[in-house]
Write a protein that holds these residues in place. Sequence first.
Motif, short mmCIF file in Angstrom:
data_model
loop_
_atom_site.label_atom_id
_atom_site.label_comp_id
_atom_site.label_asym_id
_atom_site.label_seq_id
_atom_site.Cartn_x
_atom_site.Cartn_y
_atom_site.Cartn_z
N ASP A 1 0.82 -1.09 0.07
CA ASP A 1 -0.08 -0.03 -0.01
C ASP A 1 0.91 1.18 0.01
O ASP A 1 1.69 1.48 0.78
CB ASP A 1 -0.85 -0.12 1.32
CG ASP A 1 -1.80 1.16 1.19
OD1 ASP A 1 -2.03 1.67 0.17
OD2 ASP A 1 -2.75 1.35 2.40
N ILE A 2 0.78 1.92 -1.02
CA ILE A 2 1.68 3.24 -1.32
C ILE A 2 1.03 4.40 -0.92
O ILE A 2 0.11 4.90 -1.61
CB ILE A 2 2.30 3.23 -2.77
CG1 ILE A 2 2.90 1.92 -3.19
CG2 ILE A 2 3.29 4.29 -2.85
CD1 ILE A 2 3.32 1.79 -4.64
N GLY A 3 1.33 5.26 0.18
CA GLY A 3 0.60 6.49 0.44
C GLY A 3 1.80 7.67 0.18
O GLY A 3 2.83 7.36 -0.27
N GLY A 4 1.27 8.73 0.56
CA GLY A 4 2.13 10.05 0.22
C GLY A 4 3.31 10.15 1.34
O GLY A 4 4.50 10.58 0.83
N THR A 5 3.24 9.10 2.41
CA THR A 5 4.38 9.28 3.30
C THR A 5 5.09 7.89 3.45
O THR A 5 6.30 7.90 4.05
CB THR A 5 3.76 9.85 4.76
OG1 THR A 5 3.00 8.97 5.24
CG2 THR A 5 3.14 11.32 4.49
N LYS A 6 4.37 6.86 2.96
CA LYS A 6 4.91 5.53 3.49
C LYS A 6 4.69 4.43 2.53
O LYS A 6 3.53 4.60 1.93
CB LYS A 6 4.37 5.15 4.96
CG LYS A 6 3.10 4.77 5.28
CD LYS A 6 2.80 4.22 6.48
CE LYS A 6 1.45 3.73 6.50
NZ LYS A 6 0.34 4.84 6.25
N VAL A 7 5.47 3.39 2.20
CA VAL A 7 5.27 2.36 1.66
C VAL A 7 5.19 1.20 2.59
O VAL A 7 6.13 0.89 3.30
CB VAL A 7 6.31 1.91 0.49
CG1 VAL A 7 5.87 0.53 -0.02
CG2 VAL A 7 6.28 3.11 -0.62
N ALA A 8 3.68 0.46 2.77
CA ALA A 8 3.53 -0.31 3.66
C ALA A 8 3.13 -1.64 3.20
O ALA A 8 2.53 -1.61 2.08
CB ALA A 8 2.15 0.09 4.72
N GLY A 9 3.74 -2.86 3.55
CA GLY A 9 3.38 -4.01 2.92
C GLY A 9 3.05 -5.21 3.98
O GLY A 9 3.51 -4.90 5.11
N GLY A 10 2.68 -6.08 3.66
CA GLY A 10 2.37 -7.19 4.43
C GLY A 10 2.49 -8.55 3.64
O GLY A 10 2.15 -8.69 2.43
N VAL A 11 2.74 -9.55 4.33
CA VAL A 11 2.48 -11.05 3.89
C VAL A 11 1.04 -11.46 4.35
O VAL A 11 0.65 -11.38 5.61
CB VAL A 11 3.40 -12.16 4.41
CG1 VAL A 11 3.06 -13.38 4.09
CG2 VAL A 11 4.61 -11.64 4.05
N VAL A 12 0.20 -11.74 3.43
CA VAL A 12 -1.33 -11.84 3.50
C VAL A 12 -1.70 -13.44 3.06
O VAL A 12 -1.37 -13.90 2.05
CB VAL A 12 -2.03 -11.02 2.93
CG1 VAL A 12 -3.53 -11.15 3.19
CG2 VAL A 12 -1.64 -9.38 2.93
N THR A 13 -2.14 -13.91 4.12
CA THR A 13 -2.57 -15.49 3.80
C THR A 13 -3.87 -15.46 3.17
O THR A 13 -4.56 -14.46 2.91
CB THR A 13 -2.82 -16.42 5.06
OG1 THR A 13 -3.79 -15.64 5.86
CG2 THR A 13 -1.25 -16.32 6.06
N ALA A 14 -4.23 -16.45 2.65
CA ALA A 14 -5.50 -16.56 1.47
C ALA A 14 -6.85 -16.42 2.43
O ALA A 14 -7.83 -16.04 1.73
CB ALA A 14 -5.56 -17.84 0.85
N ASP A 15 -6.80 -16.25 3.67
CA ASP A 15 -7.88 -16.27 4.36
C ASP A 15 -8.10 -14.58 4.92
O ASP A 15 -9.07 -14.16 5.48
CB ASP A 15 -8.13 -17.14 5.67
CG ASP A 15 -7.25 -16.59 6.61
OD1 ASP A 15 -6.09 -15.97 6.53
OD2 ASP A 15 -7.03 -17.67 7.65
N GLY A 16 -7.05 -13.90 4.15
CA GLY A 16 -6.92 -12.27 4.59
C GLY A 16 -6.27 -12.08 5.96
O GLY A 16 -6.36 -10.79 6.27
N THR A 17 -5.32 -12.60 6.48
CA THR A 17 -4.69 -12.57 7.67
C THR A 17 -3.31 -12.06 7.23
O THR A 17 -2.68 -12.91 6.31
CB THR A 17 -4.42 -13.73 8.56
OG1 THR A 17 -5.73 -14.28 9.00
CG2 THR A 17 -3.70 -13.61 10.05
N ILE A 18 -2.82 -11.04 7.80
CA ILE A 18 -1.47 -10.35 7.61
C ILE A 18 -0.63 -11.06 8.70
O ILE A 18 -0.83 -10.86 10.06
CB ILE A 18 -1.45 -8.98 7.87
CG1 ILE A 18 -2.47 -8.14 6.80
CG2 ILE A 18 0.02 -8.30 7.73
CD1 ILE A 18 -2.60 -6.81 6.91
#
Length: 328
Positions: A14-31
Amino acid sequence: MTDPTAGPAALGIDIGGTKVAGGVVTADGTIVATARRATPGASVSDTEDAIAAVVEELADGHDGDLVGVGVGAAGWFDRTGDTVLFSPHLAWRNSTLRKDLAARLQRPLWVGNDADAAAWAEYRYGAARGADLALMITLGTGIGGGIVLDGRLRRGSHGVAGEWGHMRVVPDGRLCACGNRGCWEQYASGTALGQTAREVARTSPAAAARLLERVECEPDRLTGEDVARAAADGDPLALELVTEVGVWLGQGIADLAAVLDPEVVVIGGGVSKLGEMVLAPARSRLERALPGRGFRPGPRVVVAELGPQAGIVGAADLVRQAVREGEA
């Protein structure tokens, strides 16, 4: 039939104006893991460096397979997601982001608007689960959103559907960053909340005394966040201003309902943290402004369930879907 909640994890960015945030997300939507970098918004190449660094950190720390990388960013994309037409807070202008990232990351890729990704997350895992037509409205600095219809994210003929914030609601009203006047986001967003507070504080400082105490009696320093905190503390003026934003929100939802007839409208973004303080007046206005009221049902208006993680979760699931359908 393949179970869409089974299979390997994916990366969501997720890229916003102040940060690039990322996550490993399982198929059931859990980060299950996160990483972030600052966004060097003035430079396309530096922003892409930050994205690649987040992907590399997350991939190196994950033991299992990763199906691909989904990237959601604030900006207008073409229909394919290949090109960022314009991004208000970043340096992309007709930039071939998907091609550039695909060459760097060497992984299956989905690229698109961050609010579209959030809308998809709420449909798949959150407040819009199972809806045949769901709208997402993200209330923050401006107003964005997305459309999910018949189980598909709808991006429009040119890729820029869901830019609700630029519906004109006040002829010749406040000047908007898009170049028009009177756009909805000038009256129903965090920015609008702050601007109205500053206007009141300048013209009637006695009425705004409690708000002005928060900014050392300097009205130009008032922000939407200041008003939100004051409303939570019971400040009558702040509550009135939040209610006004809610009324504008409800009017806009009524206008959208006249065109699209959604089953559910999900409210996300920073302003959604105000909860019923803004949603109750929005629902009340919707009931009074809905065309054909009394003879037709209106949409449910609910707060988003996934909060600020929705963009990461949605982007990860969209790349998973793209790989499944041979489009990544």
